[in-house]
Design a protein around this motif. Structure first.
Motif, PDB file in Angstrom:
ATOM      1  N   UNK A  83      -3.045  48.741  25.294  1.00 17.48           N
ATOM      2  CA  UNK A  83      -3.958  49.582  26.054  1.00 17.48           C
ATOM      3  C   UNK A  83      -4.962  48.652  26.715  1.00 17.48           C
ATOM      4  N   UNK A  84      -4.887  48.553  28.034  1.00 16.67           N
ATOM      5  CA  UNK A  84      -5.834  47.670  28.706  1.00 16.67           C
ATOM      6  C   UNK A  84      -6.684  48.482  29.689  1.00 16.67           C
ATOM      7  N   UNK A  85      -6.612  49.816  29.540  1.00 15.30           N
ATOM      8  CA  UNK A  85      -7.428  50.701  30.364  1.00 15.30           C
ATOM      9  C   UNK A  85      -8.781  50.884  29.647  1.00 15.30           C
ATOM     10  N   UNK A  86      -9.884  50.375  30.237  1.00 17.16           N
ATOM     11  CA  UNK A  86     -11.178  50.403  29.547  1.00 17.16           C
ATOM     12  C   UNK A  86     -11.621  51.819  29.162  1.00 17.16           C
ATOM     13  N   UNK A  87     -11.318  52.807  30.012  1.00 17.95           N
ATOM     14  CA  UNK A  87     -11.813  54.150  29.674  1.00 17.95           C
ATOM     15  C   UNK A  87     -11.100  54.702  28.441  1.00 17.95           C
ATOM     16  N   UNK A  88      -9.808  54.396  28.293  1.00 16.29           N
ATOM     17  CA  UNK A  88      -9.079  54.861  27.103  1.00 16.29           C
ATOM     18  C   UNK A  88      -9.644  54.196  25.853  1.00 16.29           C
ATOM     19  N   UNK A  89      -9.970  52.898  25.952  1.00 19.16           N
ATOM     20  CA  UNK A  89     -10.523  52.181  24.797  1.00 19.16           C
ATOM     21  C   UNK A  89     -11.927  52.714  24.467  1.00 19.16           C
ATOM     22  N   UNK A  90     -12.674  53.028  25.532  1.00 21.80           N
ATOM     23  CA  UNK A  90     -14.029  53.552  25.316  1.00 21.80           C
ATOM     24  C   UNK A  90     -13.996  54.865  24.531  1.00 21.80           C
ATOM     25  N   UNK A  91     -13.056  55.768  24.907  1.00 20.43           N
ATOM     26  CA  UNK A  91     -12.930  57.048  24.204  1.00 20.43           C
ATOM     27  C   UNK A  91     -12.641  56.807  22.716  1.00 20.43           C
TER      28      UNK A  91
END
Ligand SMILES: [Zn+2]
Length: 470
Positions: free
Chosen positions: A407-415
């Motif tokens: 997972x390198x999508x920052x918004x997914x990691x933020x959630x």
């Protein structure tokens, strides 16, 4: 004062020609007995030898690769002796005017000088069983080079290292397949011992050290035998001894011949072999780079540690596999790590040759690319590699099938990070109060939340940002 061994090796290497040295018969190994024969290699009276140019090419490759001087003229000679697998009653060899002289080979910083390299024909083979001995002349007339070292070797370990280096060089220049089981490479050792500062001792020749692991053992035994004879007041007899691997000992075979016993004389059916500059130049032009040159290039151009570079040039196939991976991935250092550690491990574990390995350099380069772009993490890469090595599937396909994409999508990691901080409020407060070591725990929780797939540097960055903000 202790005893010092003095050892010289004579290595016979079968040259990789399609046909024999003086006739057109096939040199293929393993054919039914006496099917690759003709009047020339059967030694019929009146049959005339014609020199195979390709055999001279390959012998010159060996000479150039070992730094020898190739002589513009060399002479074939008859070496007369009787043996049932030698139908002519003589072997065509070279005697006082060999093809090349004065070369050397490096082993671990030490130079072993090469006295001479000459061309000759192989004899046939005797097949013994309980009742009878049969002769197979398929091998008679196969081209050989004999590589004679100076007596520069001082221990059985050095002898094994020299033999192994020679085999590596012969295989790198495609002169010999190095197959010891099929007898493509054979080694005789001249061994003597003396006390240092005293004249050289009488030497014996140990034959039949034709398996790699026997070279050191056979020589070691012969050194010990000579020392014990001398220390008990005896004398060494100049003789040829045979190494018996089953009994792990050497025993006398025959008294050693002198050169004059063979009644050498120039072979009247062959012309002087003339090798001009142009011929040498054409061989030099197609000589593949040697292991030492390749290793040095990896170190200087690609900054690869010497220990890895030397391991990679163990065989030409491995070196070429590595070079192709390095070029396709544009990441020579990473390619070196993968080849040295992972590829070699799989080949060893599964006891397979590189030629039978399903992972191509292009596939390995793609895997390296997936790690570099952040598509998968280092741990997943190992998993993908294992599966590639078994199935031969493309790395991208395996990543998808096993859901290993990072997972390198920052918004997914933020959630996910927000969920983790919500669930671990106590630890979050501890961190904010100055207990820095709690951070590792929170990262662990975030990785768990994302089933290990969050890109590590992003996960750290986002978590720290959220913690510092509140
Ligand atoms: Zn023939």
């Amino acid at each position: 004062m202790s005893w010092e061994p003095v050892i010289g090796l004579e290595v016979h290497a079968r040259l990789l020609t399609q046909t024999k040295i003086f006739c057109g018969c096939s040199t293929a190994f393993g054919a039914p007995p006496n099917t690759h024969v003709c009047p020339v290699c059967l030694g019929y009276p009146g049959a005339l030898p014609v020199l195979n140019r390709k055999a001279v090419d390959l012998a010159m490759r060996v000479a150039l690769a070992t730094g020898c001087e190739i002589h513009p003229q060399s002479v074939f000679a008859r070496k007369n002796y009787f043996y049932p697998d030698l139908p002519k009653g003589y072997q065509i060899s070279q005697f006082d005017r060999p093809l090349a002289t004065n070369g050397s080979v490096e082993i671990g910083g030490k130079t072993i000088r090469i006295h001479r390299i000459h061309m000759e024909e192989d004899a046939g083979k005797l097949l013994h069983d309980a009742a009878v001995t049969r002769v197979d002349l398929n091998r008679a007339g196969t081209p050989l080079v004999e590589i004679v070292s100076e007596p520069d070797i001082r221990s059985s370990e050095e002898a094994a290292a020299y033999f192994s280096r020679l085999r590596q060089i012969l295989m790198f220049v495609d002169a010999c397949d190095g197959n010891m089981e099929e007898g493509s490479l054979r080694c005789d050792a001249n061994v003597s011992v003396h006390r240092s500062g005293e004249p050289l001792g009488t030497r014996t020749e140990v034959k039949n050290v034709n398996s790699f692991r026997y070279v050191a053992r056979a020589i070691e035994h012969e050194i010990e035998r000579q020392i014990s004879v001398l220390e008990s007041g005896g004398a060494i007899v100049q003789e040829t001894r045979l190494y018996d691997p089953a009994a792990d000992e050497t025993r006398p075979m025959r008294s050693k011949e002198e050169a004059h016993d063979y009644r050498y004389f120039p072979e009247p059916d062959l012309l002087t072999l003339e090798v001009d500059e142009a011929w040498v130049g054409s061989v030099r032009a197609v000589l593949p780079p040697l292991p030492s040159a390749r290793s040095k290039r990896y170190q200087s151009e690609w900054n690869i540690p010497a220990i890895d570079a030397d391991a990679i040039v163990a065989t030409r196939e491995l070196a070429e596999y590595f070079e192709a991976t390095a070029e396709a991935s544009g990441q020579p250092r990473l390619a070196a790590n993968w080849v040295r550690n992972e590829v070699l491990r799989v080949l060893n574990d599964r006891r397979i040759d590189l030629s039978d390995y399903v992972v191509t350099p292009e596939m390995l380069a793609k895997l390296i690319g997936l790690v570099e772009s952040g598509a998968i993490g280092g741990k997943s890469a190992k998993e993908v590699f294992e599966e590639m090595s078994t199935t031969g599937d493309a790395p991208a396909l395996i990543v998808e099938r096993r859901g290993l994409a990072q997972i390198s999508d920052p918004s997914a990691i933020r959630v996910a990070a927000e969920r983790v901080l919500e669930a671990n409020r106590v630890q979050a407060e501890q961190y904010r109060a100055g207990k820095a070591q709690v951070f590792g725990f929170l990262v662990g929780q975030l990785m768990k939340e994302t089933r290990g797939k969050a890109k590590a540097d992003l996960a750290n960055e986002i978590l720290r940002e959220l913690l510092d903000r509140a």
